[in-house]
Design a protein around this motif. Sequence first.
Motif, PDB file in Angstrom:
ATOM      1  N   ASP A   1       5.697  -4.992 -11.073  1.00 25.16           N
ATOM      2  CA  ASP A   1       6.860  -5.321 -11.889  1.00 25.16           C
ATOM      3  C   ASP A   1       7.477  -4.093 -12.550  1.00 25.16           C
ATOM      4  O   ASP A   1       8.594  -4.161 -13.074  1.00 25.16           O
ATOM      5  CB  ASP A   1       6.490  -6.366 -12.955  1.00 25.16           C
ATOM      6  N   GLN A   2       6.767  -2.963 -12.525  1.00 32.80           N
ATOM      7  CA  GLN A   2       7.313  -1.727 -13.059  1.00 32.80           C
ATOM      8  C   GLN A   2       8.092  -0.954 -11.992  1.00 32.80           C
ATOM      9  O   GLN A   2       8.832  -0.022 -12.316  1.00 32.80           O
ATOM     10  CB  GLN A   2       6.186  -0.836 -13.595  1.00 32.80           C
ATOM     11  N   VAL A   3       7.908  -1.335 -10.736  1.00 37.01           N
ATOM     12  CA  VAL A   3       8.531  -0.592  -9.629  1.00 37.01           C
ATOM     13  C   VAL A   3       9.673  -1.379  -8.994  1.00 37.01           C
ATOM     14  O   VAL A   3      10.721  -0.814  -8.675  1.00 37.01           O
ATOM     15  CB  VAL A   3       7.475  -0.242  -8.563  1.00 37.01           C
ATOM     16  N   TRP A   4       9.479  -2.687  -8.807  1.00 33.76           N
ATOM     17  CA  TRP A   4      10.487  -3.513  -8.148  1.00 33.76           C
ATOM     18  C   TRP A   4      10.999  -4.592  -9.080  1.00 33.76           C
ATOM     19  O   TRP A   4      10.280  -5.071  -9.953  1.00 33.76           O
ATOM     20  CB  TRP A   4       9.894  -4.175  -6.898  1.00 33.76           C
ATOM     21  N   SER A   5      12.240  -4.993  -8.888  1.00 31.09           N
ATOM     22  CA  SER A   5      12.819  -6.074  -9.677  1.00 31.09           C
ATOM     23  C   SER A   5      12.307  -7.414  -9.157  1.00 31.09           C
ATOM     24  O   SER A   5      11.756  -7.501  -8.058  1.00 31.09           O
ATOM     25  CB  SER A   5      14.351  -6.033  -9.587  1.00 31.09           C
ATOM     26  N   GLY A   6      12.494  -8.460  -9.955  1.00 29.78           N
ATOM     27  CA  GLY A   6      12.097  -9.789  -9.516  1.00 29.78           C
ATOM     28  C   GLY A   6      10.724 -10.220  -9.974  1.00 29.78           C
ATOM     29  O   GLY A   6      10.210 -11.233  -9.516  1.00 29.78           O
ATOM     30  N   GLY A   7      10.121  -9.454 -10.869  1.00 30.72           N
ATOM     31  CA  GLY A   7       8.805  -9.827 -11.375  1.00 30.72           C
ATOM     32  C   GLY A   7       7.687  -9.308 -10.505  1.00 30.72           C
ATOM     33  O   GLY A   7       7.906  -8.831  -9.392  1.00 30.72           O
ATOM     34  N   GLY A   8       6.475  -9.399 -11.025  1.00 32.86           N
ATOM     35  CA  GLY A   8       5.318  -8.864 -10.302  1.00 32.86           C
ATOM     36  C   GLY A   8       4.294  -9.931 -10.025  1.00 32.86           C
ATOM     37  O   GLY A   8       4.541 -11.129 -10.188  1.00 32.86           O
TER      38      GLY A   8
ATOM     39  N   GLY B   1       0.722  12.332  -6.545  1.00 37.99           N
ATOM     40  CA  GLY B   1       0.789  11.189  -5.660  1.00 37.99           C
ATOM     41  C   GLY B   1       1.929  11.217  -4.674  1.00 37.99           C
ATOM     42  O   GLY B   1       2.822  12.072  -4.736  1.00 37.99           O
ATOM     43  N   ASN B   2       1.911  10.235  -3.763  1.00 37.43           N
ATOM     44  CA  ASN B   2       2.901  10.137  -2.701  1.00 37.43           C
ATOM     45  C   ASN B   2       3.156   8.662  -2.408  1.00 37.43           C
ATOM     46  O   ASN B   2       2.258   7.941  -1.988  1.00 37.43           O
ATOM     47  CB  ASN B   2       2.377  10.848  -1.444  1.00 37.43           C
ATOM     48  N   GLY B   3       4.383   8.207  -2.676  1.00 31.26           N
ATOM     49  CA  GLY B   3       4.734   6.816  -2.426  1.00 31.26           C
ATOM     50  C   GLY B   3       5.018   6.042  -3.696  1.00 31.26           C
ATOM     51  O   GLY B   3       5.012   6.592  -4.793  1.00 31.26           O
ATOM     52  N   HIS B   4       5.260   4.735  -3.542  1.00 29.56           N
ATOM     53  CA  HIS B   4       5.640   3.895  -4.680  1.00 29.56           C
ATOM     54  C   HIS B   4       4.487   3.616  -5.635  1.00 29.56           C
ATOM     55  O   HIS B   4       4.704   3.270  -6.797  1.00 29.56           O
ATOM     56  CB  HIS B   4       6.262   2.583  -4.212  1.00 29.56           C
ATOM     57  N   GLY B   5       3.249   3.733  -5.174  1.00 27.41           N
ATOM     58  CA  GLY B   5       2.097   3.595  -6.061  1.00 27.41           C
ATOM     59  C   GLY B   5       1.571   2.190  -6.254  1.00 27.41           C
ATOM     60  O   GLY B   5       0.611   1.992  -6.996  1.00 27.41           O
ATOM     61  N   VAL B   6       2.181   1.188  -5.599  1.00 22.87           N
ATOM     62  CA  VAL B   6       1.771  -0.205  -5.799  1.00 22.87           C
ATOM     63  C   VAL B   6       0.715  -0.604  -4.768  1.00 22.87           C
ATOM     64  O   VAL B   6       0.822  -0.269  -3.588  1.00 22.87           O
ATOM     65  CB  VAL B   6       2.986  -1.153  -5.691  1.00 22.87           C
TER      66      VAL B   6
ATOM     67  N   TYR C   1       0.845  -1.195   0.000  1.00 21.56           N
ATOM     68  CA  TYR C   1       0.000   0.000   0.000  1.00 21.56           C
ATOM     69  C   TYR C   1       0.875   1.238   0.000  1.00 21.56           C
ATOM     70  O   TYR C   1       2.086   1.173   0.254  1.00 21.56           O
ATOM     71  CB  TYR C   1      -0.941   0.009   1.209  1.00 21.56           C
ATOM     72  N   HIS C   2       0.286   2.373  -0.286  1.00 20.23           N
ATOM     73  CA  HIS C   2       0.997   3.647  -0.331  1.00 20.23           C
ATOM     74  C   HIS C   2       0.009   4.747   0.040  1.00 20.23           C
ATOM     75  O   HIS C   2      -1.184   4.496   0.180  1.00 20.23           O
ATOM     76  CB  HIS C   2       1.581   3.884  -1.722  1.00 20.23           C
TER      77      HIS C   2
END
Length: 219
Positions: A30-37, A169-174, A18-19
């Motif tokens: 998968d657009q924000v963190w590595s290793g797949g979504g 927005g505010n945060g990673h967005g996921v 959450y954010h």
Amino acid sequence: STRGMVVTYQGRLISSCYHSCCGGATASSDQVWSGGGHPYLEGVACGFCAESPHYSWEYRIDKDRLVRMLNDAGIKCGPEISMEVLETDAAGRAKAVRINGEIVASGKLRQIVGNTKLYSSFFRIFEKEPEYTAMGNLSLEEKVNRIIARYESEFRSDSAKEFIFTGSGNGHGVGLCQWGASGMANQGHTFQEILTKYYKGTKVEKYTPRHNAQQLVKR
């Protein structure tokens, strides 16, 4: 009313990211963190978080100061600096920024400048007051003020000495948008509707021992 309830995807407990505020659309993991979504962490349109104080924002930084910060972080820049968003995700968030020919991840740039300055990667970069059409989620009053500021900047000698970030927005967005969840609740949506909106394809169900035996789905 939620005691003992869990959120699952295909029978497994989810990683309930959450954010604070997505700025209009959440991001895919998968657009924000590595290793797949994960399918349940795909980006979705929000439309309920406009009351957030960071739904739209602006940050200005002196170019000389930014050069010093980048050099300290190992990104070598001379006295002259150019910067542009090179790549965005499907929602329009910056993924990569080109700084004097070097490609820098937007997340790294946020860390260098400060996450309390660049509230999210949902930003654009300008070297002068942005045009009316580039102002995104700003209110009409804010847009009028920016238009006035744009014309005033034409007469300022310091107008070419700073970068202007405009963002949403505010945060990673996921995952779940907290301001969006609040907005949905205020409009009468149930917690099941809120959770299944932000976590696609999930179920809200009673916890049973079988969930304890299932492997937690990790990011």
